[in-house]
Enzyme design. Structure first.
Site, PDB file in Angstrom:
ATOM      1  N   CYS A 157      -6.993  -2.217   0.853  1.00  0.00           N
ATOM      2  CA  CYS A 157      -5.699  -2.513   0.227  1.00  0.00           C
ATOM      3  C   CYS A 157      -4.646  -1.439   0.453  1.00  0.00           C
ATOM      4  CB  CYS A 157      -5.884  -2.715  -1.280  1.00  0.00           C
ATOM      5  SG  CYS A 157      -7.292  -3.770  -1.675  1.00  0.00           S
ATOM      6  N   HIS A 290       0.940  -0.553  -7.549  1.00  0.00           N
ATOM      7  CA  HIS A 290      -0.090  -1.347  -6.871  1.00  0.00           C
ATOM      8  C   HIS A 290      -0.333  -2.601  -7.705  1.00  0.00           C
ATOM      9  CE1 HIS A 290      -3.353  -2.130  -4.136  1.00  0.00           C
ATOM     10  NE2 HIS A 290      -4.288  -2.028  -5.053  1.00  0.00           N
ATOM     11  N   HIS A 326      -1.716 -10.630  -3.944  1.00  0.00           N
ATOM     12  CA  HIS A 326      -2.241  -9.428  -3.298  1.00  0.00           C
ATOM     13  C   HIS A 326      -2.439  -9.762  -1.831  1.00  0.00           C
ATOM     14  CE1 HIS A 326      -4.114  -5.804  -2.329  1.00  0.00           C
ATOM     15  NE2 HIS A 326      -4.991  -5.672  -3.312  1.00  0.00           N
TER      16      HIS A 326
END
Lengths: 400, 312
Positions: A157, A290, A326
């Site tokens: 990520c 995030h 995401h």
């Protein structure tokens, strides 16, 4: 290394679930639009969850590799086309760093399914051509006539933010006058199944930092930003939209999948980024978090943010994943584009779906529901990846 | 200041079904300091990740150093296929299960491309930057170039560099049908080394110069001429692209040795492991006080890197 080279952002491109280009995506983000919808890319009838934030209009680039192009490549080229446009020739010799977690895995999963079902060799071969993560980079190189093959960054990520960091270092060090940073990922059945098996996907929606959050929602996107030595760009009459003032990357060394519960690794990398930029926490107006919506990430990130900005006033935060999902390898670059546009337009986009922010986030104000106008000089954009790989970039208003 | 040379210590290889372990003896030099051997739990790891860990830990052990010093090490891993056996197993189970959510998530999380880097940073307790990189075989040297950039920009002074790849029956059966992958053999293994901008104090120094990327045959010949004025130079053609040299390549290059033992059909092995074993092999077998130039070709242009073995 300390150099006085200033690194500016002179172009960007974006394709995501709320827009086919950066300006459309930005306007929709400010309007509180959400990209979540039912998945059509593969059959979800056996799965417990059926939603994601997919791109509905996959771009069709003017490029023929001699076989049907996979969707991951199309996304990447769509974003690159917007960013590079007529500037493609200027960036021919620029080093490029492309982030992804799974490359063309959508093709890979379709190939594997057809292979197990005994499909013919030709079909298997075509699907397999683009499944390796470097293939999208290779198509990018050929389509835009880049002289060097982009290097692929697969840091889970935090891939996107690390790709930006590597591009930044290439220019900052003087090794290159210009560099390209990109990130992309597609929601394939493989990755969807993986996150489902890990019980990380929210049954309802992504609610970053919400007390009632239940997980993340996967998304598809591709983002590209162009970096240049600002002094040489200005001599040519080009103005940067924003500047990269700092970059930090580090490892938590805590657990292979879980983040440190107190956010120690996250704090370390955010603090390091500000130190390298020579910017104090109280000078930062906005944190682009995030903010995945998972139980573990959000509470640890909230603690890290509060530890860093505790005592400062007037600092806002936003979490773009609430709107676009995401996007894994693309996330860092997607959020970079939104951070840059925040600075340009002096507005913090809203975090949607969140109604009860965590008390651990007390030191900053999570902008919710409506965009907030503000003078923004600095945006700290963070990414925290699977396996404890963390990265941060500080975007700043350009200084004359 | 640009970093033009990096030092290599603690070369290690772990793998199966190939002759590299027999061909090379990676030296176990006496460590400079007391060695804290990193510990880790390998029970969940994919086979190839176990090899990556073993090679990396052996590399650290022979390179020396303490746990405290390693906390600032960077980690750079490189793979072509990643833990593809776990990926295939996971997705096979997904397709078979009535409820895919019941498939063990371990297969998924242990198959991501940065998993070796994660395990390594955990074992070494390194808080330095971690980069899990990937590229095609023709651009292996771009990964080495990134090591130079990361050291000269002070991301780290020393890093563990580990390349790993594994054998999977599926690509072996399917890749030949794609045209781009004519009958390659595959090997499971990992090669690792400690790479540093800091010059070690050991008796033998192994180093690599910043790679030169993509020049023509004339440029290459000129480079070799300049290098030969400093001492003896051996030329080694990487087995990747050795049959694909551009016209005008000096005949001397064509006579160079190859480190990779190809299969009977002359096909190369090992993807990124193969490239890294070539690199480390060139370093180790360089004549003392001399240089070896490892060359790779993409059919049109050449890339090369100079590897040296110095003695103090």
């Amino acid at each position: 290394m300390e150099t006085k080279t200033r690194v500016g952002v002179t172009g960007c491109g974006l394709v995501c679930s709320i827009g086919g280009d950066s300006e459309t995506s930005w306007r929709n983000l400010l309007d509180g639009r959400r990209g979540q919808r039912e998945i059509r890319r593969f059959d979800t009838s056996r799965h417990r969850i059926h939603h994601a934030c997919p791109v509905t209009d996959i771009p069709e680039p003017d490029y023929d590799p001699g076989h049907p192009l996979d969707d991951a490549s199309k996304l990447l080229m769509g974003a690159a086309g917007e960013a590079l446009g007529e500037k493609a020739g200027e960036f021919a010799s620029a080093p490029a760093f492309v982030a992804t977690t799974l490359g063309g895995m959508d093709s890979g999963t379709r190939f594997y399914r057809s292979y197990l079902q005994g499909a013919g060799a030709d079909e298997s071969g075509v699907l397999l051509k683009d499944y390796m993560p470097f293939m999208q980079s290779r198509h990018l190189m050929k389509k835009f006539r880049l002289e060097h093959m982009p290097l692929t960054v697969t840091n889970a990520c935090s891939s996107g933010t690390n790709a930006i960091g590597l591009a930044y270092l290439a220019v900052k060090s003087g090794r290159a006058d210009r560099a390209i940073a990109a990130g992309y990922d597609i929601v394939s059945e493989f990755v969807f199944s993986g996150f489902n098996a890990l019980r990380l996907i929210a049954p309802d929606c992504c609610r970053p930092f919400d007390a009632g959050r239940q997980g993340l929602v996967l998304g598809e996107a591709a983002g590209v930003i162009l970096l240049e030595n600002m002094d040489s760009a200005e001599r040519r009459g080009k103005k940067a939209t924003a500047e990269i003032a700092g970059y930090a990357s580090g490892s938590e060394a805590y657990h292979v999948t879980k983040p440190h519960p107190e956010g120690e690794g996250a704090f370390a990398v955010m603090n390091s980024c500000l130190e390298k930029a020579g910017v104090r926490p109280e000078e930062v107006e906005c944190v682009n978090a995030h903010g995945t919506g998972t139980l573990q990430n959000d509470v640890m990130e909230a603690k890290a943010i509060s530890k860093l900005f505790g005592g400062s006033e007037g600092i806002t935060a936003t979490a773009n994943k609430s709107a676009v999902g995401h996007t894994l390898g693309a996330a860092g670059v997607v959020e970079a584009v939104f951070s840059i546009l925040s600075i340009r337009d002096g507005v913090v986009p809203p975090t949607v779906n969140t109604s009860e922010p965590l008390p651990e986030l007390e030191s900053v104000e999570l902008v919710r529901d409506e965009a907030r106008k503000a003078r923004i000089q600095h945006v700290l954009s963070s990414s925290f990846g699977f396996g404890g790989t963390n990265a941060c970039v500080l975007f700043s208003e350009t200084r004359s | 200041m640009n970093t033009e040379r990096l030092y290599i210590r603690g070369c290690a290889y772990r793998g199966e079904n190939c002759s590299w372990g027999e061909r090379f003896e990676f030296p176990h030099s006496a460590p400079d300091d007391a060695v804290d051997t990193p510990e880790y739990d390998s029970r969940r790891m994919a086979e190839v990740v176990k090899y990556a860990m073993e090679a990396s830990v052996e590399s650290l052990s022979t390179a020396g150093g303490t746990a405290a010093g390693r906390s600032e090490y960077g980690i750079v891993t490189l793979t072509h296929n990643g833990p593809c056996v776990y990926s295939e197993d996971f997705y096979t189970q997904v397709l078979r299960e009535k409820d895919p959510a019941l498939v063990s998530p371990m297969l998924f999380s242990e198959s991501v491309l940065n998993i070796a880097a994660s395990h390594l940073s955990l074992a070494v307790k390194s808080c330095g930057p971690v980069y899990a990189l990937h590229t095609d075989l023709a651009n292996y040297f771009s990964v080495l170039e990134s090591l130079f950039m990361l050291t000269e920009t002070c991301q780290f002074k020393t890093c563990i560099f580990c390349a790993f790849d594994e054998f999977s029956d599926l690509p072996r059966r399917v890749f030949p049908k794609c045209g781009d992958y004519p009958g390659r053999a595959f090997v499971t293994g990992a090669a690792a080394a400690v790479v540093s901008a800091n010059r070690p104090s050991a008796e033998s120094l192994f180093s690599m110069d910043r790679p030169y990327r993509q020049g023509g045959p004339e440029e290459f010949a000129g480079y070799v001429d300049r290098l030969e004025r400093e001492g003896p130079v051996e030329l080694v053609i990487s087995s990747y692209g050795s049959s694909d040299l551009p016209s005008g390549v000096p005949s001397r290059l064509k006579k160079a040795d190859s480190f990779i033992s190809a299969d009977a059909a002359g096909n190369e092995q090992g993807f990124m492991v193969g490239r890294t074993v070539e690199l480390l092999g060139c370093v180790l077998e360089a004549e003392k006080g001399g240089a070896r130039v490892l060359v790779q070709s993409d059919g049109e242009r050449l890339s090369w890197i100079t590897l040296r073995r110095e003695t103090l």
